[in-house]
Each structure stands twice: as C-alpha cells, then as structure tokens.
Write a protein that holds these residues in place. Structure first.
Motif, short mmCIF file in Angstrom:
data_model
loop_
_atom_site.label_atom_id
_atom_site.label_comp_id
_atom_site.label_asym_id
_atom_site.label_seq_id
_atom_site.Cartn_x
_atom_site.Cartn_y
_atom_site.Cartn_z
N TYR A 18 0.92 -1.21 0.13
CA TYR A 18 0.11 -0.02 -0.04
C TYR A 18 0.92 1.52 0.14
O TYR A 18 2.19 1.14 0.14
N GLN A 19 0.32 2.24 -0.06
CA GLN A 19 1.06 3.69 -0.08
C GLN A 19 2.02 3.68 -1.34
O GLN A 19 3.32 3.76 -1.06
N ASN A 20 1.79 3.69 -2.37
CA ASN A 20 2.41 3.47 -3.63
C ASN A 20 3.60 2.28 -3.63
O ASN A 20 4.59 2.48 -3.90
N LYS A 21 3.14 1.25 -2.89
CA LYS A 21 3.98 -0.06 -2.86
C LYS A 21 5.20 0.24 -2.07
O LYS A 21 6.15 -0.47 -2.11
N THR A 22 5.26 1.07 -1.09
CA THR A 22 6.36 1.60 -0.18
C THR A 22 6.30 0.70 1.16
O THR A 22 7.10 0.67 1.83
N LYS A 23 4.95 0.34 1.44
CA LYS A 23 4.68 -0.17 2.71
C LYS A 23 4.31 -1.75 2.43
O LYS A 23 3.19 -1.72 1.52
N VAL A 24 4.20 -2.60 3.44
CA VAL A 24 3.38 -3.79 3.45
C VAL A 24 2.71 -4.19 4.59
O VAL A 24 3.25 -3.94 5.87
N ALA A 25 1.55 -4.70 4.52
CA ALA A 25 0.82 -4.97 5.58
C ALA A 25 0.38 -6.60 5.54
O ALA A 25 0.82 -7.02 4.44
N LYS A 26 -0.24 -7.19 6.56
CA LYS A 26 -0.51 -8.67 6.64
C LYS A 26 -1.87 -8.59 6.65
O LYS A 26 -2.43 -7.92 7.68
N LYS A 27 -2.52 -9.69 6.03
CA LYS A 27 -3.98 -9.89 6.22
C LYS A 27 -3.78 -11.22 6.80
O LYS A 27 -3.37 -12.34 5.88
N PHE A 28 -4.61 -11.70 7.57
CA PHE A 28 -4.98 -12.92 8.16
C PHE A 28 -6.35 -13.40 8.05
O PHE A 28 -7.30 -12.45 8.38
N LEU A 29 -6.45 -14.66 7.78
CA LEU A 29 -7.78 -15.16 7.70
C LEU A 29 -7.94 -16.15 8.97
O LEU A 29 -7.32 -17.09 8.95
N ILE A 30 -8.81 -15.65 9.83
CA ILE A 30 -9.19 -16.32 11.23
C ILE A 30 -10.22 -17.30 11.24
O ILE A 30 -11.31 -16.32 11.00
N ASP A 31 -10.30 -18.08 11.40
CA ASP A 31 -11.49 -19.14 11.68
C ASP A 31 -11.92 -19.14 13.05
O ASP A 31 -10.94 -19.78 13.78
N ALA A 32 -12.85 -18.57 13.59
CA ALA A 32 -13.26 -18.49 14.96
C ALA A 32 -14.32 -19.58 15.28
O ALA A 32 -15.52 -18.72 14.96
N CYS A 33 -14.23 -20.57 15.15
CA CYS A 33 -15.58 -21.59 15.44
C CYS A 33 -16.51 -21.48 14.12
O CYS A 33 -17.57 -21.32 14.33
N GLY A 34 -15.93 -21.36 13.05
CA GLY A 34 -16.81 -21.33 11.75
C GLY A 34 -17.10 -20.07 11.15
O GLY A 34 -17.34 -19.97 9.94
N PHE A 35 -16.86 -18.95 12.06
CA PHE A 35 -16.79 -17.65 11.61
C PHE A 35 -15.47 -17.19 10.95
O PHE A 35 -14.61 -16.94 11.85
N LYS A 36 -15.37 -17.38 9.46
CA LYS A 36 -14.03 -16.79 9.01
C LYS A 36 -14.24 -15.62 8.45
O LYS A 36 -15.15 -15.07 7.88
N ARG A 37 -13.01 -14.66 8.83
CA ARG A 37 -13.08 -13.42 8.53
C ARG A 37 -11.42 -12.77 8.31
O ARG A 37 -10.73 -13.38 8.86
N GLU A 38 -11.46 -12.10 7.24
CA GLU A 38 -10.11 -11.55 7.21
C GLU A 38 -9.87 -10.00 8.02
O GLU A 38 -10.76 -9.32 7.95
N PHE A 39 -8.69 -10.02 8.68
CA PHE A 39 -8.18 -8.89 9.40
C PHE A 39 -7.19 -8.62 9.05
O PHE A 39 -5.97 -9.25 8.53
N VAL A 40 -6.95 -7.28 8.99
CA VAL A 40 -5.51 -6.60 8.51
C VAL A 40 -4.60 -6.12 9.67
O VAL A 40 -5.40 -5.66 10.67
N LEU A 41 -3.35 -6.48 9.60
CA LEU A 41 -2.43 -6.23 10.74
C LEU A 41 -1.54 -5.15 10.16
O LEU A 41 -0.92 -5.27 9.06
N TRP A 42 -1.68 -3.68 10.41
CA TRP A 42 -0.88 -2.85 9.87
C TRP A 42 0.20 -2.48 10.65
O TRP A 42 0.29 -2.46 11.67
N PRO A 43 1.60 -2.28 9.79
CA PRO A 43 2.78 -2.27 10.65
C PRO A 43 3.01 -0.94 11.40
O PRO A 43 2.21 0.11 11.02
#
Length: 90
Positions: A18-43
């Motif tokens: 992101y930010q013109n490809k100068t920074k990198v973030a992580k996206k996690f797919l978390i399964d919480a008892c069948g409830f699957k959701r993507e969450f972003v971790l910003w550095p």
C-alpha cells in the motif's frame, strides 16, 4: 467504532503493498469456530512486533480487533499466539 477480542485458528495469511508500494501490511484469515473473517495487521513505524512476525498458519491466536468506520475493514491492534500450529481437527 468498536473493539473486541477474537480467538481463532489462522487459516491463511498474505502480505500486500500500500502507499504506492512503499509499505507492506499483513492480512490474516482467522477461523473462529466457523466464523471466517479477514483481518488486517498494519505495521507500526518500527515494523511488526516479534509476536506478529512469527505467526504460522495453523496457530491458535487471540487478536484484539477494531473497526472504526462502516466502510472500512477490521484491523488487528494486537495479536498473540496462544498455541503453535495445530491441525484443523484439533
């Protein structure tokens, strides 16, 4: 916005630029008892915490997540491994 904690199993993770490809973030797919959701971790300015760097798929984690606006996704504020990688059946 609101803040809550999610306990779940890391199904998948990927990085994205992101930010013109100068920074990198992580996206996690978390399964919480069948409830699957993507969450972003910003550095932070210092990068990721030691705990966030070593997370592997299959880990059981507790993540403090926030959502600040309806048109924005969920962001991880803090993530901690509570059990190293396990099989999905466990």
């Amino acid at each position: 916005g609101f803040k809550c904690a999610i306990v779940g199993h890391i199904e998948d993770q990927k990085t994205f630029s992101y930010q013109n490809k100068t920074k990198v973030a992580k996206k996690f797919l978390i399964d919480a008892c069948g409830f699957k959701r993507e969450f972003v971790l910003w550095p932070s300015q210092d990068g990721y915490s030691k705990e966030a760097e070593g997370i592997k798929n299959g880990s059981v984690v507790v993540a403090v997540v926030t959502k600040t606006a309806l048109d924005k996704g969920f962001s991880i504020r803090k993530i901690q491994v509570i059990r190293k990688p396990v099989s999905k059946e466990e």
